[in-house]
Design a protein around this motif. Structure first.
Motif, PDB file in Angstrom:
ATOM      1  N   PHE A  53       0.846  -1.199   0.000  1.00 55.11           N
ATOM      2  CA  PHE A  53       0.000   0.000   0.000  1.00 55.11           C
ATOM      3  C   PHE A  53       0.875   1.241   0.000  1.00 55.11           C
ATOM      4  CE2 PHE A  53      -2.301   3.424   2.195  1.00 55.11           C
ATOM      5  CZ  PHE A  53      -3.458   3.477   1.429  1.00 55.11           C
ATOM      6  N   LYS A  54       0.662   2.109  -0.979  1.00 52.73           N
ATOM      7  CA  LYS A  54       1.456   3.322  -1.122  1.00 52.73           C
ATOM      8  C   LYS A  54       0.529   4.518  -1.298  1.00 52.73           C
ATOM      9  CE  LYS A  54       4.879   0.541  -3.593  1.00 52.73           C
ATOM     10  NZ  LYS A  54       5.752   0.291  -2.430  1.00 52.73           N
ATOM     11  N   HIS A 150       5.774  12.712  -4.331  1.00 54.67           N
ATOM     12  CA  HIS A 150       5.990  12.218  -2.979  1.00 54.67           C
ATOM     13  C   HIS A 150       5.153  10.958  -2.735  1.00 54.67           C
ATOM     14  CE1 HIS A 150       6.754  16.681  -2.612  1.00 54.67           C
ATOM     15  NE2 HIS A 150       7.906  16.143  -2.311  1.00 54.67           N
ATOM     16  N   VAL A 151       5.776   9.972  -2.126  1.00 54.26           N
ATOM     17  CA  VAL A 151       5.113   8.691  -1.866  1.00 54.26           C
ATOM     18  C   VAL A 151       5.506   8.202  -0.474  1.00 54.26           C
ATOM     19  CG1 VAL A 151       4.864   6.286  -2.584  1.00 54.26           C
ATOM     20  CG2 VAL A 151       5.131   8.070  -4.314  1.00 54.26           C
ATOM     21  N   ILE A 152       4.514   7.779   0.296  1.00 57.89           N
ATOM     22  CA  ILE A 152       4.762   7.067   1.554  1.00 57.89           C
ATOM     23  C   ILE A 152       4.521   5.591   1.272  1.00 57.89           C
ATOM     24  CG2 ILE A 152       4.086   6.776   3.958  1.00 57.89           C
ATOM     25  CD1 ILE A 152       3.090   9.653   3.950  1.00 57.89           C
ATOM     26  N   ASP A 153       5.569   4.783   1.384  1.00 60.01           N
ATOM     27  CA  ASP A 153       5.444   3.372   1.017  1.00 60.01           C
ATOM     28  C   ASP A 153       5.785   2.410   2.145  1.00 60.01           C
ATOM     29  OD1 ASP A 153       8.114   3.861   1.119  1.00 60.01           O
ATOM     30  OD2 ASP A 153       8.601   3.126  -0.875  1.00 60.01           O
ATOM     31  N   LYS A 154       6.095   2.929   3.328  1.00 62.81           N
ATOM     32  CA  LYS A 154       6.354   2.078   4.494  1.00 62.81           C
ATOM     33  C   LYS A 154       5.431   2.539   5.615  1.00 62.81           C
ATOM     34  CE  LYS A 154       9.920  -0.187   2.740  1.00 62.81           C
ATOM     35  NZ  LYS A 154       9.907   0.439   1.394  1.00 62.81           N
ATOM     36  N   TRP A 155       4.794   1.583   6.283  1.00 65.59           N
ATOM     37  CA  TRP A 155       3.785   1.919   7.287  1.00 65.59           C
ATOM     38  C   TRP A 155       4.006   1.148   8.577  1.00 65.59           C
ATOM     39  CZ3 TRP A 155       0.569   5.839   5.930  1.00 65.59           C
ATOM     40  CH2 TRP A 155       0.473   6.135   4.564  1.00 65.59           C
ATOM     41  N   GLU A 156       3.799   1.835   9.687  1.00 59.12           N
ATOM     42  CA  GLU A 156       3.763   1.173  10.984  1.00 59.12           C
ATOM     43  C   GLU A 156       2.319   0.747  11.263  1.00 59.12           C
ATOM     44  OE1 GLU A 156       6.412   0.488  12.615  1.00 59.12           O
ATOM     45  OE2 GLU A 156       7.831   1.775  11.551  1.00 59.12           O
ATOM     46  N   GLY A 157       2.153  -0.196  12.191  1.00 55.76           N
ATOM     47  CA  GLY A 157       0.805  -0.621  12.546  1.00 55.76           C
ATOM     48  C   GLY A 157       0.270  -1.724  11.650  1.00 55.76           C
ATOM     49  N   PHE A 158      -1.042  -1.733  11.426  1.00 54.60           N
ATOM     50  CA  PHE A 158      -1.716  -2.847  10.758  1.00 54.60           C
ATOM     51  C   PHE A 158      -1.178  -3.090   9.355  1.00 54.60           C
ATOM     52  CE2 PHE A 158      -5.085  -4.901   8.350  1.00 54.60           C
ATOM     53  CZ  PHE A 158      -5.515  -5.892   9.202  1.00 54.60           C
TER      54      PHE A 158
END
Length: 455
Positions: A53-54, A150-158
């Motif tokens: 998910f990004k 800009h992309v957020i491609d690393k996630w904390e949590g679920f």
């Protein structure tokens, strides 16, 4: 008799496998801004690769409202909270100060943010797209166009920890990801960008101002398809025989304190795995000029076209300081709450002391290294640790138990854990302490998409 895999010839085949990537549009407007919410619905009746998910967007400071505005290092700092819900039921309520958690982990383990789309550094004069910010007083970091640099491609949590990572969305109600954007105080405001000294100074008259905006938001995720119904039948059989399938994931609970010698937190969880402690100045949430990480060059006359051997880092380029300058925002800065070697640290967990002695900075750093869920960031100096990256971690579960989907942390459901972070010694005035309790939670999914969350 069994043999080591290194001695056995074998090959597994999975026929009928296919994969694709889908673009997901947000609910409502594709644009957003500080202290607002963006919601995105994930595909239903599909096998989702949750790690893929990004979130794509264009972030920019607003020149008309900013004075030398700069986006923070690691674009994830713009996210205040991430919440996952299924059919309106919160699976992961998300922790406040999500951006602080991301930066605290990066301080010890290194950032997972890339320089192409992640905005990994706080820029002074040159942006990541090759353009120059400009040399006039008050020039902002502005990106334009219709793209999504800009992309957020690393996630904390679920999203980043649920197992299995290929999640069968057909057994769940519609999944919705809610992104809560942070206030403008996560930004920086500089006087001018021509020299280090001017860049780390406040605008004239202490007129700090920085505002950001988010445009062209969309997300993407990988889906998986299998040619037959064997997997569906297997999942249905597990639900029929056991009553549910269990999906473990990491959840974080945050506690915000003005530390005066003892800070309390309380947790009720089936598996309390780690305690993270991020120390900051009391003024962390005030918009300020960029902070120069010590050990890098701070030569007053240096600019991008004047990099010489005389202007290398204070460490001569070793200890990971090969870059000639490095900046973070005050929001991202983690600072030791007292003078060097003046403080001792100890946790009290329902009366039990951890460690069993008053630990100094070096002792706590070694305990932290032994507690991390991955390798420590090497190249960090003691000066940088104390000035910019002062984060501590205590592990309360078996080493690497997450790798085997094992719950081995402290079970505090019957007797809620009352914990204290205690220090002895002289504290800096208004020291701020962020405590994150890392827990292993479980999502149980039964027949008819019935849900149960075990924290």
């Amino acid at each position: 008799m069994s043999f080591s895999p290194q001695l056995v010839y074998f090959l597994d085949r999975l026929s009928g496998f296919s994969t694709n990537v889908f673009r997901l549009e947000p609910q409502g407007s594709p644009n957003s801004g500080p202290s607002s919410i963006t919601r995105i619905t994930l595909p239903s009746n599909a096998l989702l690769n949750t790690r893929s998910f990004k979130l794509h967007f264009l972030a920019s400071t607003v020149a008309a409202s900013s004075v030398g505005g700069r986006l923070p290092a690691d674009i994830s700092t713009l996210v205040e909270r991430v919440e996952i819900s299924a059919g309106g039921v919160q699976l992961s309520q998300g922790t406040n100060f999500y951006n602080t958690l991301v930066n605290a982990k990066a301080a010890l383990m290194g950032s997972r943010c890339d320089s192409v789309t992640g905005h990994s550094e706080l820029v002074r004069a040159n942006k990541f797209d090759g353009a120059v910010v400009g040399g006039n007083a008050g020039d902002d970091e502005v990106y334009s166009g219709t793209g999504t640099p800009h992309v957020i491609d690393k996630w904390e949590g679920f999203l980043g920890t649920c197992e299995p990572r290929i999640l069968d969305a057909s057994i769940l109600p519609d999944l919705v990801v809610s992104i809560y954007w942070a206030p403008n105080t996560v930004l920086a405001s500089c006087k001018q960008n021509t020299t280090n000294a001017l860049f780390t100074a406040k605008p004239d008259g202490d007129a700090e101002a920085a505002v950001y905006e988010i445009k062209n938001i969309h997300a993407s995720i990988e889906t998986v398809a299998l040619a037959d119904s064997v997997y569906d039948n297997m999942v249905a059989g597990m639900i029929a025989s056991k009553g549910f399938v269990e999906i473990p994931f990491k959840q974080y609970f945050s506690f915000h304190n003005t530390h005066t010698g003892s800070s309390r937190f309380t947790v009720a969880s089936q598996s309390l795995d780690r305690i993270w402690m991020a120390w900051r100045l009391g003024s962390y949430n005030t918009l300020d000029a960029p902070h120069a990480v010590p050990g890098y060059s701070t030569a007053a006359g240096k600019d991008a076209s004047n990099i010489t051997a005389a202007l290398l880092s204070a460490y001569g380029g070793v200890h990971g300081t090969g870059a000639t300058e490095k900046y973070i925002t005050e929001y991202q800065r983690f600072k030791e709450p007292g003078a060097a070697d003046a403080l001792k640290y100890q946790l009290q967990l329902n009366g039990a002391m951890y460690p069993q002695y008053l630990a100094g900075t070096e002792d706590m750093y070694q305990i932290t290294k032994n507690s991390l869920p991955g390798p420590v960031k090497y190249g960090l100096t003691m000066e940088q640790l104390r000035d910019s990256y002062f984060v501590q971690c205590v592990r309360l579960n078996m080493p690497d138990s997450e790798m085997t989907r094992s719950l081995s942390g402290i079970d505090t459901r019957s007797v809620s854990l009352n914990g204290y972070v205690n220090t002895t010694g002289t504290l800096t005035a208004s020291a701020n302490l962020m405590i994150f309790a890392e827990c292993s939670s479980s999502l149980r999914v039964g027949a008819g998409r019935q849900l149960e969350i075990i924290i």
